[in-house]
Design an enzyme around this catalytic site. Structure first.
Site, short mmCIF file in Angstrom:
data_model
loop_
_atom_site.label_atom_id
_atom_site.label_comp_id
_atom_site.label_asym_id
_atom_site.label_seq_id
_atom_site.Cartn_x
_atom_site.Cartn_y
_atom_site.Cartn_z
CG LEU A 34 -23.30 112.33 -61.02
CD1 LEU A 34 -24.51 112.41 -61.41
CD2 LEU A 34 -23.29 112.39 -59.55
N GLY A 35 -21.34 108.78 -62.71
CA GLY A 35 -20.20 106.93 -62.41
C GLY A 35 -20.56 106.35 -63.91
CB ALA A 38 -21.80 99.05 -71.10
N GLY A 40 -21.69 104.77 -71.66
CA GLY A 40 -21.47 106.48 -71.50
C GLY A 40 -20.99 106.75 -70.10
CB VAL A 42 -23.66 109.20 -65.30
CG1 VAL A 42 -24.82 111.25 -65.33
CG2 VAL A 42 -25.06 108.44 -66.02
CE LYS A 55 -25.15 106.32 -70.30
NZ LYS A 55 -26.33 105.86 -70.23
CG ASP A 147 -29.30 96.42 -66.57
OD1 ASP A 147 -29.07 95.56 -65.82
OD2 ASP A 147 -27.99 97.42 -67.22
#
Lengths: 308, 245
Positions: A34-35, A38, A40, A42, A55, A147
């Site tokens: 999925l993405g 910085a 880890g 997912v 994750k 963030d």
């Protein structure tokens, strides 16, 4: 293993692979990536017939910190301040290296920019109010999101709602922001510290709204306060859709709001005002009609979403 | 309960190999013995690939200095300087906590061997320490000829680092040295101070020379920390423990 920050995630996790936890023995079948960020990567995974997000990282300490955040958000919940946490465990890969992973609720949704492009600018007002609502709840429970960025937000369907998906930067109020992205960070723009306080999130919130309209972002020319303020103000002024909100947005940039509730109140006033004007000036020029109409619909949508 | 202490770090910023004096990995080990962690950031030229051979030294110095190393392009220097500093703090504190654990549990267990639930509780303690402990960072900048075009970026990154660290609850002290110095191995650029925001005025002073005496520079840097507290700082962690994990 701990001496380098980014030892490449060269462990090959591929769709179809099974990951079984060392401590709790649950098995997860990897579906797709999925993405990655910085800390880890997912993956979408399947367990006991339903989907979840997994994750995984070799940075045990950072992962543990994230799990702690998810756990304490879970306690104040009842509502959806973050994805709910399902499992935490370690995974030993076939050549004996250890990774930490956690499994959370899979939030399925659409990215914000394409959603607005397809469904119209009237949604901006709705999302602003929803996001400020969530931020207020988060701040009240003692946390700052940190963030906050466009990539960390998704629009879920029925009811249409904006949600955040990555709590990696979430920091206790009063501490130093754990993780941030330059464009959204007031420290980078010379407009404040990186201490976790509600106004830190509100600054990032405005940059989130701007990044919807500036896909390529923009940079500071030099980090002095006056020039960066001018730069950001100009960018706000250049977007017609944001004109009604521009005073609110600028106040958040300069740290004038102490709580999200204050900012939400201000934006709501803009929406109410627009509705009133709408009733008074129905015979005005068409373009004015349109922008007022947009606000009117936005207000409507937001009230509906409150009821749901 | 763990007593609050001061973490001491040397942050070495370089773009190449040492070519004069003793082995920098050896002086880094010496500093580590004194409770000073050595972190290294190797700046790559934009056309360089990620693993140039000369920069192997970067990893070696950090390894024997108990710190963190990272190779990075100019563009991401700011974020890297902060991640490296914070990561090294966590690592030192974690090493310290691991020592305590070993005393309590009487075995070779480290934090990473514990079940995830227990780990979470301990991590809260580590985070708490990281937020509240005092920190001293000596920035050691390589100013040999090739670094010239990188120095403005280094300056910005350091100001940014000071913003981040000063958002913590704990106190900070920074100072900046460059090497090689005119007559000595290192040259003081900026004296110990809680902030780096006035650094802009001193930076142009940096002059570029030809040799890179990284080893002697680290040795000299070590002596710039307040001497009375050298051995009394947080007990150094044992690299072996972490490696086993």
């Amino acid at each position: 293993m701990m001496n380098k920050i980014s030892r490449k995630h060269d462990f090959l996790i591929k769709p179809g692979m099974k990951i079984t936890g060392k401590w709790h023995n649950h098995t997860y079948v990897i579906k797709k990536k999925l993405g990655s960020g910085a800390i880890g990567t997912v993956y979408l995974c399947e367990t006991k017939g339903s989907y979840a997000a997994l994750k995984i990282s070799d940075k045990s300490a950072s992962m543990t910190t994230e799990v702690n955040v998810l756990k304490s958000l879970g306690k104040v919940q009842g509502n959806r301040l973050g994805p709910s946490l399902l499992d935490v465990d370690d995974w030993i890969n076939p050549i004996g290296q250890k990774y930490t992973f956690y499994v959370m609720e899979y939030i399925k949704g659409e990215a914000v920019r394409p959603f607005i492009q397809q469904n119209g600018n009237e949604w901006i007002g709705v999302f602003m109010l929803q996001l400020l609502d969530d931020l207020e709840k988060l701040h009240k429970s003692g946390w700052v999101f940190g963030d906050l960025k466009l990539e960390n937000l998704l629009i879920t369907a029925s009811p249409t709602r904006i949600r955040w998906i990555d709590v990696g930067g979430t920091t206790l109020i009063g501490r130093a922001i754990k993780e941030y992205t330059e464009f959204y960070d007031r420290g980078y723009w010379g407009l404040g510290s990186r201490r976790a306080e509600p106004s830190y999130d509100l600054f990032a919130f405005v940059m989130v709204i701007l990044s919807i309209y500036y896909p390529h972002k923009f940079h500071r020319e030099n980090p002095s306060q006056t020039t960066t303020t001018t730069t950001i103000f100009k960018k706000i002024d250049a977007i017609k859709t944001l004109t009604p909100y521009s005073i609110c947005l600028k106040k958040a940039i300069t740290g004038k709001y102490e709580t999200s509730a204050q900012m939400k109140q201000a934006i709501q006033t803009v929406l109410y005002q627009a509705e009133k004007n709408h009733q008074e000036i129905t015979n005005q020029k068409p373009f004015l009609m349109e922008s007022v109409g947009i606000l009117f619909v936005a207000g409507g949508y937001y009230f509906i979403s409150l009821l749901l | 309960m763990v007593k609050k202490g001061t973490l001491k770090q040397i942050l070495l910023i370089t773009d190449g190999c040492s070519n004069k004096g003793e082995d920098p990995a050896a002086t880094a080990a010496l500093a580590y013995e004194q409770g000073i962690v050595v972190n290294v950031i190797g700046i790559l030229d934009d056309d360089q690939t990620e693993q140039p051979e000369g920069l192997q030294e970067v990893e070696d110095i950090a390894l024997s200095g108990g710190g963190v190393s990272q190779l990075v392009y100019k563009a991401t220097l700011s974020q890297t300087v902060q991640t490296v500093t914070k990561q090294a703090m966590t690592q030192t504190l974690q090493g310290f906590v691991n020592l305590e654990l070993k005393q309590i549990l009487g075995s070779n267990e480290t934090m990473d061997d514990l079940a995830p639930e227990k780990r979470g509780e301990i991590m809260e303690v580590v985070e708490d320490l990281g937020e509240t402990c005092d920190l001293e960072v000596l920035v050691l900048i390589d100013t040999s000829a090739s670094m010239n075009d990188k120095l403005p970026t280094v300056k910005e990154a350091l100001i940014d680092l000071s913003i981040s660290l000063n958002s913590r609850i704990g106190r900070n002290r920074f100072c900046i040295y460059s090497f090689p110095g005119k007559r000595k191995d290192i040259e003081k650029v900026y004296d110990w101070s809680p902030k780096l925001d006035s650094v802009s005025t001193v930076f142009p002073k940096l002059s570029s020379g030809g040799i890179t005496p990284t080893g002697p520079a680290i040795r000299e840097a070590m002596y710039q920390f307040s001497k009375k507290s050298l051995r009394r700082s947080l007990r150094k962690n044992d690299e072996q423990d972490i490696e086993e994990a």
